[in-house]
Design an enzyme around this catalytic site. Sequence first.
Site, PDB file in Angstrom:
ATOM      1  N   SER A 189       8.750   5.858  10.479  1.00 36.51           N
ATOM      2  CA  SER A 189       8.793   4.734   9.542  1.00 36.51           C
ATOM      3  C   SER A 189       9.262   3.449  10.229  1.00 36.51           C
ATOM      4  CB  SER A 189       9.739   5.088   8.394  1.00 36.51           C
ATOM      5  OG  SER A 189       9.563   4.195   7.330  1.00 36.51           O
ATOM      6  N   GLN A 240      15.454   1.471   7.064  1.00 38.32           N
ATOM      7  CA  GLN A 240      14.460   2.198   7.855  1.00 38.32           C
ATOM      8  C   GLN A 240      15.128   2.998   8.958  1.00 38.32           C
ATOM      9  OE1 GLN A 240      11.197   2.525   6.949  1.00 38.32           O
ATOM     10  NE2 GLN A 240      12.188   1.504   5.239  1.00 38.32           N
ATOM     11  N   HIS A 268      16.246   6.574   8.432  1.00 35.30           N
ATOM     12  CA  HIS A 268      15.251   7.637   8.252  1.00 35.30           C
ATOM     13  C   HIS A 268      15.185   8.552   9.464  1.00 35.30           C
ATOM     14  CE1 HIS A 268      13.012   7.327   4.547  1.00 35.30           C
ATOM     15  NE2 HIS A 268      12.874   6.026   4.666  1.00 35.30           N
ATOM     16  N   GLU A 306       4.476  -1.231   8.844  1.00 36.07           N
ATOM     17  CA  GLU A 306       4.293  -0.395   7.646  1.00 36.07           C
ATOM     18  C   GLU A 306       4.835  -1.143   6.417  1.00 36.07           C
ATOM     19  OE1 GLU A 306       6.844   2.993   7.690  1.00 36.07           O
ATOM     20  OE2 GLU A 306       5.769   4.036   6.082  1.00 36.07           O
ATOM     21  N   HIS A 307       6.107  -1.568   6.488  1.00 36.71           N
ATOM     22  CA  HIS A 307       6.729  -2.358   5.416  1.00 36.71           C
ATOM     23  C   HIS A 307       6.991  -3.754   5.948  1.00 36.71           C
ATOM     24  CE1 HIS A 307       8.234   1.868   4.886  1.00 36.71           C
ATOM     25  NE2 HIS A 307       7.813   1.660   3.652  1.00 36.71           N
ATOM     26  N   ASP A 342      10.049   2.360  -2.323  1.00 35.06           N
ATOM     27  CA  ASP A 342      10.057   3.784  -1.978  1.00 35.06           C
ATOM     28  C   ASP A 342      10.081   4.666  -3.215  1.00 35.06           C
ATOM     29  OD1 ASP A 342      10.003   3.378   0.725  1.00 35.06           O
ATOM     30  OD2 ASP A 342      12.177   3.497   0.983  1.00 35.06           O
ATOM     31  N   GLU A 360     -40.659   2.626  13.659  1.00 34.81           N
ATOM     32  CA  GLU A 360     -39.649   3.512  14.227  1.00 34.81           C
ATOM     33  C   GLU A 360     -40.249   4.869  14.618  1.00 34.81           C
ATOM     34  OE1 GLU A 360     -36.120   3.724  11.767  1.00 34.81           O
ATOM     35  OE2 GLU A 360     -35.503   1.698  12.307  1.00 34.81           O
ATOM     36  N   HIS A 374     -41.802   9.747   7.038  1.00 31.52           N
ATOM     37  CA  HIS A 374     -41.143   8.711   6.231  1.00 31.52           C
ATOM     38  C   HIS A 374     -42.205   7.755   5.664  1.00 31.52           C
ATOM     39  CE1 HIS A 374     -37.522  10.136   8.237  1.00 31.52           C
ATOM     40  NE2 HIS A 374     -36.770   9.302   7.549  1.00 31.52           N
TER      41      HIS A 374
END
Lengths: 430, 430
Positions: free
Chosen positions: B237, B259, B262, B327-328, B361, B415, B420
């Site tokens: 994190s 953070q 964590h 992330e944050h 959170d 092509e 097709h």
Amino acid sequence: MTLINTNEPNFKSVFDELLGRGKMDMEHVSSIVKGLIDEIRSDGDSALMTHIAKFDRWSPSNGAELRIDAADMKRAYEALDPTLKASLHLAYDRIRTYHEKQLPKSWFDTEANGTILGQKVTPVDRAGLYIPGGKAAYPSSLLMNVIPAQVAGVEHIVVTTPTPDNEPNELLLAACHLCGVTEVFKVGGASAIAAMAYGTETIPKVDVITGPGNIFVATAKKMVFGEVNIDMIAGPSEIGVLADDSANPSHIAIDLLSQAEHDEMASSILITPSQKFAEACAAEVEVWLKKLPREEIARKSIDERAAIIVTSSMEEAVKFMNEIAPEHLEVATDNPFALLPSIKHAGAIFLGHYTPEAIGDYVAGPNHTLPTGGTAKFYSPLGVENFMKKSSIISFSRQAINEIGEACALIAHTEGLGAHEASVRCRLDV
Amino acid sequence: MTLINTNEPNFKSVFDELLGRGKMDMEHVSSIVKGLIDEIRSDGDSALMTHIAKFDRWSPSNGAELRIDAADMKRAYEALDPTLKASLHLAYDRIRTYHEKQLPKSWFDTEANGTILGQKVTPVDRAGLYIPGGKAAYPSSLLMNVIPAQVAGVEHIVVTTPTPDNEPNELLLAACHLCGVTEVFKVGGASAIAAMAYGTETIPKVDVITGPGNIFVATAKKMVFGEVNIDMIAGPSEIGVLADDSANPSHIAIDLLSQAEHDEMASSILITPSQKFAEACAAEVEVWLKKLPREEIARKSIDERAAIIVTSSMEEAVKFMNEIAPEHLEVATDNPFALLPSIKHAGAIFLGHYTPEAIGDYVAGPNHTLPTGGTAKFYSPLGVENFMKKSSIISFSRQAINEIGEACALIAHTEGLGAHEASVRCRLDV
């Protein structure tokens, strides 16, 4: 081609084989691919040159020679037959119009206590598009990858494509000019994927890599996933058809063959409640096969991997088709929309007697890059969102945090996270 | 903690190290993880039991013992402290309300010639949610994974979580009851990911796997990508803070620490144009550290991986933060919305002085599962769309194919794809 009724004793084993179609054995190429990626990561351009000499049989003497000149793209475009040019422009415009409708919007919402919550959507900075070269160098692949990136607003679009013997495909060059891409590099295979994922002196590092490719390209995309985002891991092409007696067996036969001609590994699967239609369709496949320029490939695919399944009802046909989760699904009945609610898994759904799958490959508008091998159960067609990402937006007022901060602090405390708790409590009035 | 000005000579090397944060060395665990996956694929439940005995130190005697009894979840829920119960319900309701706003709609559009084009959005059939166990068994992780799957309309939700010594986390059980999930299995690590990707006698095969985990879980998720879809590959994190003198240095210090607590590998990065604020904040980090229950972890993270960068302007601060792509991201200024347009890359953006990261959170509403390590440049927060997929819808009328079929056939012809071409031409009136 297998023609089987669901009430036959060996149906389950035949069907299980269809469910296992398109599984790619990446393991037997993974050490080769990993070696190529490691070489690009450590030696950059110089590894690229070595790989090109080995796989594409020409020797660029410096990074600048990897780049295709914009003047060459313009020249190729101007040399196009006017009718083909107009057709490609029609395709570009229709694909662009469809993808513009996909563009997600940023949004937010407010609460009376001063809270603002939302979601901001932004394009990635750089996209890397891989376009196969040689025989499989299709201008349509370029359009289908470039347009969603352009609509997303990606500023920096990089294209890589292998050019065996240093002979670029003129149609692809023309399509590059038509789309307005300028950063096109003559690099292919796992080396191209690694170069775009990690960057070299010449090839810029990108954020997202998309585009079709063989087992080496697919394996490389999986290996660099996490370093960049990728669209999906795609295998051989395939078609599923739900049809009843209202459909024209000759039309459905050529639709099945339009997948079979792509690749010996392609799968073509018809599920119908009509034994008579099933038999007519099988006979028409034989009639068409002899007329096809790619007869050999198509015949091998049909012989080894095609199936016609006869069910007791259309409802049962839909149920089995949902388990197949085909890349392309045609619904060839008089009222195809009546079946749409019960269709759960398919990359693209082609409804009605006048919607052959091929129309979606080129000019209809939706993307032709679709999930294969049953992965339509969880992957989506390539689209604008593959080139965008979201950020959550959170704004609390003093009143708002005072109203719900205590609940937040309590959960943080319960989870044993003291700094989380303190970071909320220190902002409360109490 | 590093405190550095962008004009110092060693700034570039410090910043490059920040850009390289959170890179996971999956290679050194990949052969172990591959071995575990292969064992689950070949031996199913019996391999699961062996892995549980080895890693979680208990020995289930049959598959049924892997399942957590719904009665145990109910009992744990009823034993919750009433205030905590109310807080979790507040969190559930707010998270649900936010995610309901994310729900994408199917759409279609018509053209006068009878063409219908659109996109059908459907939930996946089965989702597998991985929730870490032991110390890191957070009920909030369960809410953040279950709710988007429920809002998406997923019919079959499976949860796996390791239960060391066969002692389930009571809070997690309570949260399962609160969320209404019933299929919860005591399996963890790479084995759980493999079981959900391929299925065993007891654990159902799913279509999408989401949820946080250690390096073994992350590596397993990457390895099964393609067999199933996954949300993202997440690392430690991290928080980035943009602040000026209007912010409270004590508040920002505890936010950085929220953070850091964590994980020793977590990163906390403040970028500010104010040298004075930078120094005040660094001092406040020391003050707070001594008060934290998880001081040791937080101190190691701060010492080794935190940074305060002083820039010449807020504009320069934003530029560097976009390169970090945290992330944050907290924006702690008096008018944070003024900076929002220039913020390009962040998992979640927390605006203003009353929006600590921790509020996101638990109770704000947006998801707390966010891209780390700079992958916010291409990944999005976990959301409802992770549990849904799209199918393109294409329906042409006889008039429509007559109008654009010729262009389609010409491109197919160019092509080299004759079937097709024929599949379109055979439907034209001419």
